[in-house]
Scaffold this active site. Structure first.
Site, PDB file in Angstrom:
ATOM      1  CD  GLU A 211      33.009  65.221  15.379  1.00  0.00           C
ATOM      2  OE1 GLU A 211      32.847  66.278  14.743  1.00  0.00           O
ATOM      3  OE2 GLU A 211      32.139  64.718  16.109  1.00  0.00           O
ATOM      4  CB  CYS A 220      31.210  61.413  14.996  1.00  0.00           C
ATOM      5  SG  CYS A 220      31.339  62.069  13.317  1.00  0.00           S
ATOM      6  CB  THR A 222      29.113  61.754   9.283  1.00  0.00           C
ATOM      7  OG1 THR A 222      29.989  62.474  10.156  1.00  0.00           O
ATOM      8  CG2 THR A 222      28.039  62.694   8.758  1.00  0.00           C
ATOM      9  N   GLY A 223      30.303  59.632  11.406  1.00  0.00           N
ATOM     10  CA  GLY A 223      31.344  58.650  11.761  1.00  0.00           C
ATOM     11  C   GLY A 223      30.741  57.274  12.008  1.00  0.00           C
TER      12      GLY A 223
END
Ligand SMILES: N[C@@H](CCC[C@H](N)C(=O)O)C(=O)O
Length: 277
Positions: A211, A220, A222-223
């Site tokens: 990140e 993550c 959004t990842g």
């Protein structure tokens, strides 16, 4: 300062209820609280604030003090915090972020939030919007030289920038060696979060993430959404996938008709405390 440390599949942040607390310098506070030896220990700091546009506002900072526009695991924890700590009794809430208002559905069991489904919005592939410097309008599995090695990259924004790299072995990857070169790569003028992904089958992938601003984290959100979108664009998976991260699994669904990604996962309290800043 009173705080609550929370985690969403191991992506841990220090949460501050700004209905009661004021944080003078959030960027400095993020660095201090995140330190795993001299602070509380976290991937960053998240402020829960009143909002005029939505039910709540979320402001997030990475461990290095930089501000992030959106945090998928963090926003699920915000939902759990506001419900479990009595700031709302609604099970459908809206949260304003630097990447717009997000809508969340809370699953409650025995008076506590167990699972949160978040409308994460539309994946953005246009390079100028990510932002990524590239001659192509969209970067879908294009070669990129990083520290003198060529990687095939798919670039996506989920409100924050992501570079998705498919490979055969993510477990053996020396992510600490290569992650910082992606993060500060000249092609990404605002830096980038990088996901290293192995496709297991058309419904399952595994990933590790480096990140921007926090280094390797256990997950993550959004990842994971960026990975699901990249998988579909490359023809590797269906629209509904389980993303296996170091800290646990997330269910991601890209509704192509709405062009919206939904993320579902848990959120948990680790402990409450006070710290002198
Ligand atoms: N862990 C987060 C993303 C946090 C922000 C990111 N490091 C950035 O700077 O863009 C998530 O769960 O989405």
């Amino acid at each position: 300062m009173k705080f609550t440390k929370m985690q969403g599949i191991g992506n841990d942040y220090v949460y501050v209820n700004c209905f009661q607390e004021t944080v003078e310098n959030p960027s400095e506070a993020a660095k201090k609280v995140s330190d795993r030896h001299f602070g509380i220990g976290s991937d960053g700091l998240i402020l829960i604030k009143p909002s005029e546009k939505a039910d709540f506002e979320m402001e997030m900072y990475n461990a290095d003090g930089s501000q992030g526009a959106m945090c998928g695991n963090g926003i699920r924890c915000v939902a759990k915090y506001v419900y479990d700590y009595g700031l709302t009794d609604k099970t459908r809430i809206s949260v304003d972020t630097k990447s717009g208002i997000k809508y969340l559905d809370l699953t409650v069991k025995n008076g506590r939030v167990e699972l949160v489904k978040v409308n994460m919005g539309k994946p953005e592939f246009h390079t100028e919007k990510i932002p990524m410097k590239h001659k192509k309008e969209k970067v879908i599995r294009e070669p990129l030289a990083v520290n003198q090695q060529i990687y095939e990259v798919t670039a996506v924004s989920m409100g924050n920038p992501h570079a998705v790299v498919f490979m055969d072995d993510v477990k053996g990857l020396d992510i600490r060696a290569i992650g910082p070169y992606f993060e500060k790569h000249e092609a990404f003028p605002e830096g980038v979060n990088t996901e290293f992904v192995r496709v297991l089958d058309e419904k399952t992938v595994e990933m590790r993430v480096w990140e921007r601003g926090s280094g390797e984290t256990l997950a993550c959100g959004t990842g994971a959404c960026a990975v699901a979108a990249a998988c579909v664009m490359n023809g590797y998976t269906e629209e509904e996938v389980t993303v296996k991260l170091l800290g646990g699994d997330l269910k991601i669904f890209w509704d192509r008709k709405e062009d919206t990604i939904y993320m579902t996962g848990p959120a948990e309290v680790v402990f409450d405390g006070t710290i002198e800043l």
